[in-house]
Design a protein around this motif. Structure first.
Motif, PDB file in Angstrom:
ATOM      1  N   SER A 104     -25.732 111.058 152.789  1.00 50.55           N
ATOM      2  CA  SER A 104     -26.374 112.366 152.830  1.00 50.55           C
ATOM      3  C   SER A 104     -25.898 113.147 151.618  1.00 50.55           C
ATOM      4  O   SER A 104     -24.971 112.729 150.911  1.00 50.55           O
ATOM      5  CB  SER A 104     -26.002 113.121 154.109  1.00 50.55           C
ATOM      6  OG  SER A 104     -24.615 113.429 154.109  1.00 50.55           O
ATOM      7  N   ALA A 106     -24.319 115.970 151.651  1.00 47.41           N
ATOM      8  CA  ALA A 106     -22.945 116.401 151.918  1.00 47.41           C
ATOM      9  C   ALA A 106     -21.967 115.247 151.748  1.00 47.41           C
ATOM     10  O   ALA A 106     -20.870 115.417 151.207  1.00 47.41           O
ATOM     11  CB  ALA A 106     -22.843 116.977 153.326  1.00 47.41           C
ATOM     12  N   ARG A 128     -32.268 121.545 148.922  1.00 40.72           N
ATOM     13  CA  ARG A 128     -31.131 122.434 149.157  1.00 40.72           C
ATOM     14  C   ARG A 128     -30.150 122.323 147.988  1.00 40.72           C
ATOM     15  O   ARG A 128     -30.061 121.282 147.347  1.00 40.72           O
ATOM     16  CB  ARG A 128     -30.417 122.057 150.456  1.00 40.72           C
ATOM     17  CG  ARG A 128     -31.216 122.369 151.704  1.00 40.72           C
ATOM     18  CD  ARG A 128     -30.515 121.817 152.929  1.00 40.72           C
ATOM     19  NE  ARG A 128     -31.205 122.178 154.145  1.00 40.72           N
ATOM     20  CZ  ARG A 128     -30.681 122.948 155.102  1.00 40.72           C
ATOM     21  NH1 ARG A 128     -29.473 123.428 154.962  1.00 40.72           N
ATOM     22  NH2 ARG A 128     -31.373 123.223 156.192  1.00 40.72           N
ATOM     23  N   THR A 130     -27.039 121.874 147.932  1.00 38.10           N
ATOM     24  CA  THR A 130     -25.779 121.252 148.339  1.00 38.10           C
ATOM     25  C   THR A 130     -25.131 120.449 147.225  1.00 38.10           C
ATOM     26  O   THR A 130     -23.929 120.591 146.955  1.00 38.10           O
ATOM     27  CB  THR A 130     -26.019 120.329 149.556  1.00 38.10           C
ATOM     28  OG1 THR A 130     -26.628 121.079 150.608  1.00 38.10           O
ATOM     29  CG2 THR A 130     -24.717 119.719 150.033  1.00 38.10           C
ATOM     30  N   SER A 211     -37.620 114.050 156.757  1.00 40.49           N
ATOM     31  CA  SER A 211     -37.194 115.051 155.769  1.00 40.49           C
ATOM     32  C   SER A 211     -37.402 116.445 156.334  1.00 40.49           C
ATOM     33  O   SER A 211     -38.103 116.617 157.351  1.00 40.49           O
ATOM     34  CB  SER A 211     -38.002 114.907 154.467  1.00 40.49           C
ATOM     35  OG  SER A 211     -39.354 115.285 154.681  1.00 40.49           O
ATOM     36  N   GLU A 234     -28.411 113.252 159.489  1.00 42.27           N
ATOM     37  CA  GLU A 234     -27.862 114.513 159.999  1.00 42.27           C
ATOM     38  C   GLU A 234     -28.479 115.719 159.300  1.00 42.27           C
ATOM     39  O   GLU A 234     -28.718 116.748 159.931  1.00 42.27           O
ATOM     40  CB  GLU A 234     -26.341 114.522 159.835  1.00 42.27           C
ATOM     41  CG  GLU A 234     -25.613 113.548 160.758  1.00 42.27           C
ATOM     42  CD  GLU A 234     -25.750 113.909 162.226  1.00 42.27           C
ATOM     43  OE1 GLU A 234     -26.183 115.035 162.526  1.00 42.27           O
ATOM     44  OE2 GLU A 234     -25.424 113.058 163.071  1.00 42.27           O
ATOM     45  N   GLN A 235     -28.717 115.621 157.981  1.00 42.54           N
ATOM     46  CA  GLN A 235     -29.332 116.738 157.271  1.00 42.54           C
ATOM     47  C   GLN A 235     -30.736 117.009 157.800  1.00 42.54           C
ATOM     48  O   GLN A 235     -31.128 118.154 158.026  1.00 42.54           O
ATOM     49  CB  GLN A 235     -29.392 116.436 155.771  1.00 42.54           C
ATOM     50  CG  GLN A 235     -30.009 117.564 154.940  1.00 42.54           C
ATOM     51  CD  GLN A 235     -29.210 118.851 155.032  1.00 42.54           C
ATOM     52  OE1 GLN A 235     -28.080 118.923 154.574  1.00 42.54           O
ATOM     53  NE2 GLN A 235     -29.782 119.870 155.647  1.00 42.54           N
ATOM     54  N   THR A 236     -31.498 115.942 158.014  1.00 42.99           N
ATOM     55  CA  THR A 236     -32.844 116.103 158.559  1.00 42.99           C
ATOM     56  C   THR A 236     -32.787 116.657 159.982  1.00 42.99           C
ATOM     57  O   THR A 236     -33.632 117.482 160.363  1.00 42.99           O
ATOM     58  CB  THR A 236     -33.596 114.757 158.541  1.00 42.99           C
ATOM     59  OG1 THR A 236     -33.668 114.279 157.202  1.00 42.99           O
ATOM     60  CG2 THR A 236     -35.005 114.909 159.083  1.00 42.99           C
ATOM     61  N   GLU A 238     -30.563 118.683 161.102  1.00 41.75           N
ATOM     62  CA  GLU A 238     -30.295 120.115 160.942  1.00 41.75           C
ATOM     63  C   GLU A 238     -31.573 120.866 160.577  1.00 41.75           C
ATOM     64  O   GLU A 238     -31.834 121.960 161.088  1.00 41.75           O
ATOM     65  CB  GLU A 238     -29.233 120.316 159.861  1.00 41.75           C
ATOM     66  CG  GLU A 238     -28.835 121.764 159.642  1.00 41.75           C
ATOM     67  CD  GLU A 238     -27.784 121.923 158.568  1.00 41.75           C
ATOM     68  OE1 GLU A 238     -27.742 122.990 157.929  1.00 41.75           O
ATOM     69  OE2 GLU A 238     -27.007 120.971 158.356  1.00 41.75           O
ATOM     70  N   ASP A 239     -32.377 120.266 159.691  1.00 43.13           N
ATOM     71  CA  ASP A 239     -33.641 120.890 159.311  1.00 43.13           C
ATOM     72  C   ASP A 239     -34.573 120.990 160.521  1.00 43.13           C
ATOM     73  O   ASP A 239     -35.285 121.990 160.687  1.00 43.13           O
ATOM     74  CB  ASP A 239     -34.314 120.084 158.199  1.00 43.13           C
ATOM     75  CG  ASP A 239     -33.576 120.167 156.879  1.00 43.13           C
ATOM     76  OD1 ASP A 239     -32.924 121.199 156.631  1.00 43.13           O
ATOM     77  OD2 ASP A 239     -33.635 119.210 156.098  1.00 43.13           O
TER      78      ASP A 239
END
Length: 267
Positions: A104, A106, A128, A130, A211, A234-236, A238-239
């Motif tokens: 990811s 992060a 983002r 990041t 995404s 995990e990023q997706t 969160e989105d």
């Protein structure tokens, strides 16, 4: 169980086959498409610097970026956000020097191997910050440029709903849980509530979200809260939550195989 696959092409075909092999009904309906960056002059200037070897690292965070890359000199090391992106790079003959264990943005920042040098990061318009912010904190000189735009296939939520309805039948006007609360609040007894809920069938039982831009389009569908949302990372995830979607499962790795495995586990 009908599963919405919101990406087409070879990826969508592969996922649809895996979904069918798992015993579910795949529905391939691309919700977003990739368009060129609006500022092509700036993109060309950045890619010229890359081709001339005037950066130390290239960070690639999507397969869509791979399509616009020029020949990359041997002096430039390449970092890929995950195994899928790395595979696309290698198909182009580009060696990959770094893939984070946690695949990811992060994870890439947290595991970044050096603390000085020049980095070029071509990315989507809505990416983002990041990576840029994280690598700068590590002491890297980061140049970033928009390489492409992710745009919705359907201009309005009505068009999107119509496209789904054509393949699935009528969508529920409201989800069952909200309808139940409204009926009970208006004084209906339990039998009336159950009778009202019986005809409301969900045409989409699960959706695979790959995404943040896809998550935004899925949210426009107004699916039932019972619809299983499976995120590719995990990023997706969160989105998805940011757009009001309740995530049922997250793939262990950002791959078609892992995404369908997460679907099977959630089902």
């Amino acid at each position: 169980m009908r599963v919405l696959i919101p990406r087409g092409g070879t990826w969508g075909d592969d996922v649809a086959r895996r979904v069918a092999d798992a015993g579910f009904e795949p529905l391939v309906l691309p919700l977003v498409t990739i368009e060129p960056a609006e500022d092509q002059e700036r993109l060309r200037a950045s890619l010229d610097l890359l081709a001339a070897g005037r950066v130390d690292w290239l960070v690639v965070t999507s397969q869509s970026t791979v399509r616009v890359l020029p020949r990359i000199p041997a002096s430039v090391k390449v970092a890929a956000v995950g195994s899928v992106t790395a595979a696309s790079l290698r198909e182009r003959g580009v060696p990959v020097a770094f893939i984070p264990t946690r695949q990811s943005a992060a994870g890439l920042v947290d595991e970044w191997p050096i603390r000085e040098g020049r980095v070029l990061w071509p990315h989507a318009l809505d990416a983002r910050p990041t990576i840029a912010e994280g690598l700068r904190r590590h002491g890297m000189q980061v140049s970033e440029v928009v390489a492409y735009r992710t745009v919705p296939v359907f201009d309005s939520s009505d068009e999107l709903l119509d496209a789904v309805t054509e393949q699935t039948g009528p969508l529920p006007v409201v989800d069952a849980q909200r309808l139940q609360r409204e009926l009970q609040a208006s004084g209906h007894d339990a039998d009336e509530v159950l009778t009202a809920l019986e005809p409301a069938e969900t045409p989409i039982d699960a959706v695979l979200v790959t995404s943040g831009s896809v998550a935004k389009q899925v949210a426009r569908l107004g699916l039932s809260t019972e619809t299983r949302v499976i995120a590719i990372g995990e990023q997706t995830a969160e989105d998805c939550r940011k757009h009001g979607l309740r995530v049922a499962a997250v793939a262990a790795r950002p791959s078609a195989e892992a995404l369908v495995a997460a679907l099977v586990a959630a089902a």
